[in-house]
Design a protein around this motif. Structure first.
Motif, PDB file in Angstrom:
ATOM      1  N   ARG A 192     -14.849  14.252   3.739  1.00 53.50           N
ATOM      2  CA  ARG A 192     -14.062  14.140   2.423  1.00 53.50           C
ATOM      3  C   ARG A 192     -12.843  13.297   2.693  1.00 53.50           C
ATOM      4  NH1 ARG A 192     -15.201  13.078  -2.063  1.00 53.50           N
ATOM      5  NH2 ARG A 192     -16.789  14.565  -2.020  1.00 53.50           N
ATOM      6  N   PRO A 193     -12.108  13.667   3.760  1.00 52.43           N
ATOM      7  CA  PRO A 193     -10.712  12.733   3.966  1.00 52.43           C
ATOM      8  C   PRO A 193     -11.080  11.259   3.838  1.00 52.43           C
ATOM      9  CG  PRO A 193     -10.707  14.736   4.955  1.00 52.43           C
ATOM     10  CD  PRO A 193     -12.021  14.424   4.740  1.00 52.43           C
ATOM     11  N   LEU A 194     -12.255  10.854   4.870  1.00 50.53           N
ATOM     12  CA  LEU A 194     -12.418   9.421   5.039  1.00 50.53           C
ATOM     13  C   LEU A 194     -13.011   8.877   3.625  1.00 50.53           C
ATOM     14  CD1 LEU A 194     -12.649   7.194   6.974  1.00 50.53           C
ATOM     15  CD2 LEU A 194     -14.912   8.047   7.593  1.00 50.53           C
ATOM     16  N   ALA A 195     -14.063   9.420   2.946  1.00 46.72           N
ATOM     17  CA  ALA A 195     -14.284   9.158   1.867  1.00 46.72           C
ATOM     18  C   ALA A 195     -13.491   8.879   0.758  1.00 46.72           C
ATOM     19  CB  ALA A 195     -15.544   9.980   1.050  1.00 46.72           C
ATOM     20  N   ASP A 196     -12.181   9.873   0.717  1.00 46.83           N
ATOM     21  CA  ASP A 196     -11.270   9.615  -0.205  1.00 46.83           C
ATOM     22  C   ASP A 196     -10.442   8.352   0.049  1.00 46.83           C
ATOM     23  OD1 ASP A 196     -11.949  11.796  -1.543  1.00 46.83           O
ATOM     24  OD2 ASP A 196     -10.711  13.100  -0.882  1.00 46.83           O
ATOM     25  N   ALA A 197     -10.297   7.998   1.489  1.00 44.03           N
ATOM     26  CA  ALA A 197      -9.477   7.086   1.787  1.00 44.03           C
ATOM     27  C   ALA A 197     -10.119   5.955   1.467  1.00 44.03           C
ATOM     28  CB  ALA A 197      -9.390   7.068   3.375  1.00 44.03           C
ATOM     29  N   LEU A 198     -11.131   5.671   1.791  1.00 48.09           N
ATOM     30  CA  LEU A 198     -12.074   4.219   1.519  1.00 48.09           C
ATOM     31  C   LEU A 198     -11.968   4.035   0.036  1.00 48.09           C
ATOM     32  CD1 LEU A 198     -15.020   4.893   4.113  1.00 48.09           C
ATOM     33  CD2 LEU A 198     -13.308   3.184   4.207  1.00 48.09           C
ATOM     34  N   ALA A 199     -11.930   4.920  -0.814  1.00 45.10           N
ATOM     35  CA  ALA A 199     -11.953   4.854  -2.286  1.00 45.10           C
ATOM     36  C   ALA A 199     -10.747   4.294  -2.839  1.00 45.10           C
ATOM     37  CB  ALA A 199     -12.210   6.317  -3.132  1.00 45.10           C
ATOM     38  N   ARG A 200      -9.736   4.399  -1.912  1.00 47.15           N
ATOM     39  CA  ARG A 200      -8.485   3.735  -2.183  1.00 47.15           C
ATOM     40  C   ARG A 200      -8.222   2.253  -2.289  1.00 47.15           C
ATOM     41  NH1 ARG A 200      -3.883   7.960  -0.538  1.00 47.15           N
ATOM     42  NH2 ARG A 200      -2.317   6.544  -1.580  1.00 47.15           N
ATOM     43  N   ILE A 201      -9.569   1.744  -1.649  1.00 49.98           N
ATOM     44  CA  ILE A 201      -9.313   0.437  -1.446  1.00 49.98           C
ATOM     45  C   ILE A 201      -9.622  -0.521  -2.665  1.00 49.98           C
ATOM     46  CG2 ILE A 201     -10.637  -1.646  -0.236  1.00 49.98           C
ATOM     47  CD1 ILE A 201     -11.329   0.457   2.165  1.00 49.98           C
ATOM     48  N   ARG A 202      -8.889  -1.492  -2.957  1.00 54.23           N
ATOM     49  CA  ARG A 202      -8.682  -2.241  -4.242  1.00 54.23           C
ATOM     50  C   ARG A 202     -10.240  -3.001  -4.204  1.00 54.23           C
ATOM     51  NH1 ARG A 202      -3.693  -5.705  -4.367  1.00 54.23           N
ATOM     52  NH2 ARG A 202      -4.496  -6.056  -2.046  1.00 54.23           N
ATOM     53  N   PRO A 203     -10.806  -3.013  -5.586  1.00 53.83           N
ATOM     54  CA  PRO A 203     -11.891  -4.252  -5.573  1.00 53.83           C
ATOM     55  C   PRO A 203     -11.526  -5.532  -5.281  1.00 53.83           C
ATOM     56  CG  PRO A 203     -11.625  -2.714  -7.568  1.00 53.83           C
ATOM     57  CD  PRO A 203     -10.548  -2.431  -6.964  1.00 53.83           C
ATOM     58  N   GLY A 204     -12.497  -6.030  -4.653  1.00 54.56           N
ATOM     59  CA  GLY A 204     -11.979  -7.446  -4.083  1.00 54.56           C
ATOM     60  C   GLY A 204     -11.248  -7.716  -2.905  1.00 54.56           C
ATOM     61  N   THR A 205     -10.975  -6.514  -2.015  1.00 53.51           N
ATOM     62  CA  THR A 205     -10.307  -6.489  -0.851  1.00 53.51           C
ATOM     63  C   THR A 205     -11.371  -6.961   0.063  1.00 53.51           C
ATOM     64  OG1 THR A 205      -8.792  -4.789  -1.520  1.00 53.51           O
ATOM     65  CG2 THR A 205      -8.766  -5.066   0.848  1.00 53.51           C
ATOM     66  N   ALA A 219     -21.472   0.963   5.886  1.00 56.94           N
ATOM     67  CA  ALA A 219     -22.682   1.554   5.212  1.00 56.94           C
ATOM     68  C   ALA A 219     -22.469   2.652   4.525  1.00 56.94           C
ATOM     69  CB  ALA A 219     -23.844   1.144   6.394  1.00 56.94           C
ATOM     70  N   ALA A 220     -22.085   3.861   5.180  1.00 60.53           N
ATOM     71  CA  ALA A 220     -22.074   4.933   4.566  1.00 60.53           C
ATOM     72  C   ALA A 220     -21.334   5.052   3.385  1.00 60.53           C
ATOM     73  CB  ALA A 220     -21.655   6.229   5.499  1.00 60.53           C
ATOM     74  N   ALA A 221     -20.233   4.385   3.256  1.00 63.62           N
ATOM     75  CA  ALA A 221     -19.641   4.149   2.070  1.00 63.62           C
ATOM     76  C   ALA A 221     -20.228   3.283   0.793  1.00 63.62           C
ATOM     77  CB  ALA A 221     -18.075   3.589   2.260  1.00 63.62           C
ATOM     78  N   GLU A 281       0.752  -9.120   8.402  1.00 61.26           N
ATOM     79  CA  GLU A 281       1.319  -7.840   8.949  1.00 61.26           C
ATOM     80  C   GLU A 281       0.352  -7.071   8.813  1.00 61.26           C
ATOM     81  OE1 GLU A 281       4.671  -4.784   7.161  1.00 61.26           O
ATOM     82  OE2 GLU A 281       4.048  -6.197   5.794  1.00 61.26           O
ATOM     83  N   VAL A 282       0.186  -6.497  10.300  1.00 63.96           N
ATOM     84  CA  VAL A 282      -1.025  -5.593  10.780  1.00 63.96           C
ATOM     85  C   VAL A 282      -0.349  -4.093  10.787  1.00 63.96           C
ATOM     86  CG1 VAL A 282      -2.863  -5.134  12.100  1.00 63.96           C
ATOM     87  CG2 VAL A 282      -2.147  -7.513  11.604  1.00 63.96           C
ATOM     88  N   VAL A 283      -1.041  -3.138  10.234  1.00 67.24           N
ATOM     89  CA  VAL A 283      -0.668  -1.721  10.315  1.00 67.24           C
ATOM     90  C   VAL A 283      -1.881  -0.989  10.730  1.00 67.24           C
ATOM     91  CG1 VAL A 283       1.419  -2.007   8.845  1.00 67.24           C
ATOM     92  CG2 VAL A 283      -0.884  -1.164   7.892  1.00 67.24           C
ATOM     93  N   THR A 284      -1.484   0.360  11.440  1.00 68.97           N
ATOM     94  CA  THR A 284      -2.596   1.254  11.712  1.00 68.97           C
ATOM     95  C   THR A 284      -2.558   2.404  10.915  1.00 68.97           C
ATOM     96  OG1 THR A 284      -2.752   0.260  14.050  1.00 68.97           O
ATOM     97  CG2 THR A 284      -3.847   2.170  13.803  1.00 68.97           C
ATOM     98  N   CYS A 285      -3.657   2.820  10.210  1.00 66.63           N
ATOM     99  CA  CYS A 285      -3.722   3.956   9.513  1.00 66.63           C
ATOM    100  C   CYS A 285      -4.920   4.768   9.867  1.00 66.63           C
ATOM    101  CB  CYS A 285      -3.616   3.351   8.005  1.00 66.63           C
ATOM    102  SG  CYS A 285      -5.092   2.889   7.297  1.00 66.63           S
ATOM    103  N   SER A 286      -4.822   6.029   9.178  1.00 68.85           N
ATOM    104  CA  SER A 286      -5.992   6.787   9.519  1.00 68.85           C
ATOM    105  C   SER A 286      -6.114   7.817   8.246  1.00 68.85           C
ATOM    106  CB  SER A 286      -6.060   7.965  10.631  1.00 68.85           C
ATOM    107  OG  SER A 286      -4.658   8.744  10.580  1.00 68.85           O
ATOM    108  N   ALA A 287      -7.235   8.397   7.904  1.00 64.09           N
ATOM    109  CA  ALA A 287      -7.442   9.170   6.648  1.00 64.09           C
ATOM    110  C   ALA A 287      -6.440  10.321   6.809  1.00 64.09           C
ATOM    111  CB  ALA A 287      -8.941   9.889   6.735  1.00 64.09           C
ATOM    112  N   GLU A 288      -5.994  10.875   7.991  1.00 62.63           N
ATOM    113  CA  GLU A 288      -5.257  12.093   8.034  1.00 62.63           C
ATOM    114  C   GLU A 288      -4.248  11.580   9.284  1.00 62.63           C
ATOM    115  OE1 GLU A 288      -7.515  16.058   7.154  1.00 62.63           O
ATOM    116  OE2 GLU A 288      -8.378  14.908   8.833  1.00 62.63           O
TER     117      GLU A 288
END
Length: 341
Positions: free
Chosen positions: A104-117, A130-132, A51-58
């Motif tokens: 900040r919105p992009l950093a916060d979004a990436l921080a939601r990725i679960r460990p091991g994903t 790389a920046a993250a 199942e593929v979905v598109t998302c963005s920080a905002e």
């Protein structure tokens, strides 16, 4: 946040969940690649596997590098439950990144990725990973034209400019635009086996595995005039993988000296003839492990490795698993999924 949980983004339990994280300046082709390849992967009875979905920080309208926008309904909550996150390139936003500098919105979004994903990038989407910090201490790639700048910005990353994609554990990066196809097919192959990946490739009318690396796509300062193809030798080799193929025999198929054939083969394919042959024999081994019950000794002979010991050594080096473990995963596993679906 409660609303996100009340209305989950992923609505098909049991499918592998893929979130494609997009930003302004998105390349539309790169957005379409995961949806077209992974989104259409299915079992023999037609059950979709991803199942593929598109998302963005905002969420909202996202500018592309074409003359239209993409309306993205899902926000960063899609990253919470994703099994795989893919970050395509965005021409407006990628290369200006300095190490560790994200909005900040992009950093916060990436921080939601679960460990091991599993996390992957297409083209200069690697700048985001790389920046993250996802690529620290890892091997990675990006578009050949950006590799030098990328390495300078992110010295903790080991950049390989000569490959179409790199899989370093659960973090994957790919080269320019169309290499996203190679990357997605690789992930499908790793998740569900060669047969499913080949089926996706056939429907999309692309090769299931491209030979060589980025070197073949870099402009040469002096064009090579009148270059002869080594395609006849490669086609003959694929029909005779079980035979002891020598460099001299391959060169003779093209009426070339060994030295000339070796040089032209590398120019066209991006790797040496021996590296290419080993890769084809590993792919043949994968196919036979998935589709037959042949013993390893017989597969070694059919694929051209000569002995079971040689097959095991090359297979382990290429894929990181033994032939028996691979067969348990992709032959038994595939049959079980097909019956259960």
């Amino acid at each position: 946040m409660c609303e996100d949980r009340a209305m989950p983004v992923f609505r098909h339990p049991g499918r592998h969940r893929v979130a494609v994280l997009v930003r302004h300046g998105l390349l539309p082709l790169e957005l379409g690649i995961p949806h077209r390849l992974m989104g259409r992967a299915k079992t023999e009875d037609g059950t979709l596997l991803y199942e593929v979905v598109t998302c963005s920080a905002e969420p909202g309208p996202v500018r592309t590098d074409a003359d239209f926008t993409v309306n993205v309904d899902h926000g960063p909550e899609a990253l919470d439950d994703a099994d795989t996150v893919i970050v395509p390139a965005a021409h407006e936003a990628d290369e200006p990144f300095a190490e560790g500098v994200l909005s900040r919105p992009l950093a916060d979004a990436l921080a939601r990725i679960r460990p091991g994903t599993r996390v992957a990038s297409i083209c200069t989407g690697a700048y985001v990973l790389a920046a993250a910090g996802f690529l620290d201490g890892r091997r990675a790639t990006t578009h050949w034209a950006s590799c030098a700048r990328f390495q300078a910005l992110f010295p903790k990353v080991s950049v390989d400019p000569d490959v179409l994609y790199v899989a370093d554990g659960n973090v994957l990066t790919s080269a320019g635009v169309a290499s996203g196809i190679d990357l997605c097919l690789h992930m499908v192959r790793e998740d569900y086996g060669t047969a499913v990946a080949n089926s996706v490739a056939r429907r999309t009318v692309v090769p299931p595995h491209r030979d060589g690396g980025q070197a073949q796509f870099i402009e040469r300062p002096v064009p090579v005039a009148g270059i002869h193809s080594t395609g006849t030798a490669r086609a003959w080799a694929l029909e005779n993988l079980g035979q002891p193929l020598t460099l001299r025999a391959l060169a003779e198929r093209e009426s070339m000296s060994v030295r000339t054939f070796t040089r032209r083969f590398r120019e066209e394919v991006g790797v040496s003839p021996q590296q290419w042959l080993t890769r084809q024999r590993v792919e043949r081994t994968r196919q036979l492990l998935e589709e037959t019950d042949l013993p390893v000794d017989r597969i070694a002979a059919d694929a051209g490795f000569g002995s079971a010991a040689s097959l095991r050594a090359h297979f382990q080096a290429a894929l990181g698993v033994s032939p028996s473990a691979y067969r348990r995963t992709f032959r038994t596993g595939r049959d079980t999924e097909t019956v259960a679906a």
